[in-house]
Design an enzyme around this catalytic site. Sequence first.
Site, PDB file in Angstrom:
ATOM      1  N   ARG A  13       0.831  -1.213   0.000  1.00 35.26           N
ATOM      2  CA  ARG A  13       0.000   0.000   0.000  1.00 35.26           C
ATOM      3  C   ARG A  13       0.864   1.261   0.000  1.00 35.26           C
ATOM      4  NH1 ARG A  13      -0.736   4.758   2.459  1.00 35.26           N
ATOM      5  NH2 ARG A  13      -0.284   3.790   4.459  1.00 35.26           N
ATOM      6  N   ASP A  14       1.466   1.593   1.128  1.00 38.23           N
ATOM      7  CA  ASP A  14       2.229   2.848   1.186  1.00 38.23           C
ATOM      8  C   ASP A  14       3.444   2.768   0.273  1.00 38.23           C
ATOM      9  OD1 ASP A  14       2.591   5.439   1.996  1.00 38.23           O
ATOM     10  OD2 ASP A  14       3.179   4.989   4.045  1.00 38.23           O
ATOM     11  N   HIS A 205       5.072   5.529  12.400  1.00 34.15           N
ATOM     12  CA  HIS A 205       5.060   5.390  10.931  1.00 34.15           C
ATOM     13  C   HIS A 205       6.030   6.435  10.379  1.00 34.15           C
ATOM     14  CE1 HIS A 205       2.682   4.691   7.057  1.00 34.15           C
ATOM     15  NE2 HIS A 205       3.306   5.825   6.789  1.00 34.15           N
ATOM     16  N   HIS A 207       8.618   7.842   7.573  1.00 42.57           N
ATOM     17  CA  HIS A 207       9.266   7.853   6.263  1.00 42.57           C
ATOM     18  C   HIS A 207      10.722   8.261   6.508  1.00 42.57           C
ATOM     19  CE1 HIS A 207       5.667   7.369   3.552  1.00 42.57           C
ATOM     20  NE2 HIS A 207       5.110   7.492   4.752  1.00 42.57           N
ATOM     21  N   CYS A 238       3.914   9.517  -0.494  1.00 42.76           N
ATOM     22  CA  CYS A 238       2.495   9.833  -0.594  1.00 42.76           C
ATOM     23  C   CYS A 238       2.323  10.830  -1.726  1.00 42.76           C
ATOM     24  CB  CYS A 238       1.977  10.420   0.718  1.00 42.76           C
ATOM     25  SG  CYS A 238       0.277  11.005   0.595  1.00 42.76           S
ATOM     26  N   ASN A 247       9.184   4.860   2.834  1.00 43.20           N
ATOM     27  CA  ASN A 247       9.033   4.473   4.235  1.00 43.20           C
ATOM     28  C   ASN A 247      10.346   3.841   4.668  1.00 43.20           C
ATOM     29  OD1 ASN A 247       6.211   4.261   2.986  1.00 43.20           O
ATOM     30  ND2 ASN A 247       5.796   4.139   5.167  1.00 43.20           N
TER      31      ASN A 247
END
Length: 283
Positions: A13-14, A205, A207, A238, A247
């Site tokens: 996903r990310d 979370h 990055h 993003c 990330n």
Amino acid sequence: MSDFVEIYEMAPRDGLQNEPRAISVAEKVALIDALSGVGFRRIEVGSFVSPKWVPQMAGSEAVFAAIARVPGVRYGALTPNLKGYEAARAARADEVAIFASASEGFSRANLNCSIAESLERFAPVAAAAAADGIPLRGYVSMVTDCPFDGPVAPGAVARVVAALRGLGCHEVSLGDTVGQARPEAVDAMLAAVLEEAEPAQLAGHFHDTAGRALANIEVSLGRGLRVFDACAGGLGGCPYAPGAAGNVASERVAARLAELGYETGLDLEKLAAAAAMARGLRG
Ligand code: HMG
Ligand code: MG
């Protein structure tokens, strides 16, 4: 004594959402199936967002339908509104996530609404998830620095965390979306957030744009957090956060945690193979 730390794997996903190349369902499924053998408890598979906003996540239902689900692994999805939630439920997502921002500028850029409006929109998602018994995760983006609004006050993060907890999120993930956070700022932010939530209800979370993600994880460990989001191969970014790079890489987090004496339950050889596969998907 060893202490367990969960790495929540987000590469599908990310990691992939910002890739310019159209990655096929088969490629995504192959990556997720490889990750499923690594020992992760949770893998974020995709997003049920507007395909106009994030074209790479279109077709997440086909990805969910084709993966080989491994017992004991929970497969999660982002759900910005009820339409997304209903699609995630139909795809049999094991966990859904609503995602808010601590800064107004990013809320507008990412969700096309204010923070307050986003929380209103999440309320029916939260109610539906509770009724269906699907665990609900929350995210707060821009927890220290925002490319639109500048430095973010710890109290602003704490308020959104409290709101997401109030909606029933069992866990709120704190996002350094653009990877510029300094450890001192993360520590000050956590001090404020821990007034609203227990460490076991929070995740980090980070990055890794500025190369400080591992230092930020260590600060968070010191504050009692034991869940960290990461992407195999260090993929990610993003589309609505200018300057957001990858990330922090799951394999680097796993290696650092092992050095620090934490248990992650991951097979590092299989993780290295999955990370290589993830990097190979890059355009
Ligand atoms: P909008 O344009 O204000 O919404 O977008 P709308 O209600 O006017 O709908 C516009 C169109 O999208 C309509 O289609 C809807 O049907 C459709 P049209 O009538 O024009 O053909 N639509 C949808 N389609 C599929 N699934 C849906 C959906 N909802 C509406 N769920 C909206 C508002 C929230 C939809 C939009 O802004 C959006 O999708 N945003 C998501 C952005 C995103 O996914 N960003 C990346 C994830 S967040 C992130 O990466 C940060 C994180 O990693 C943590 C961190 O690092 O900080 C989590
Ligand atoms: Mg992110």
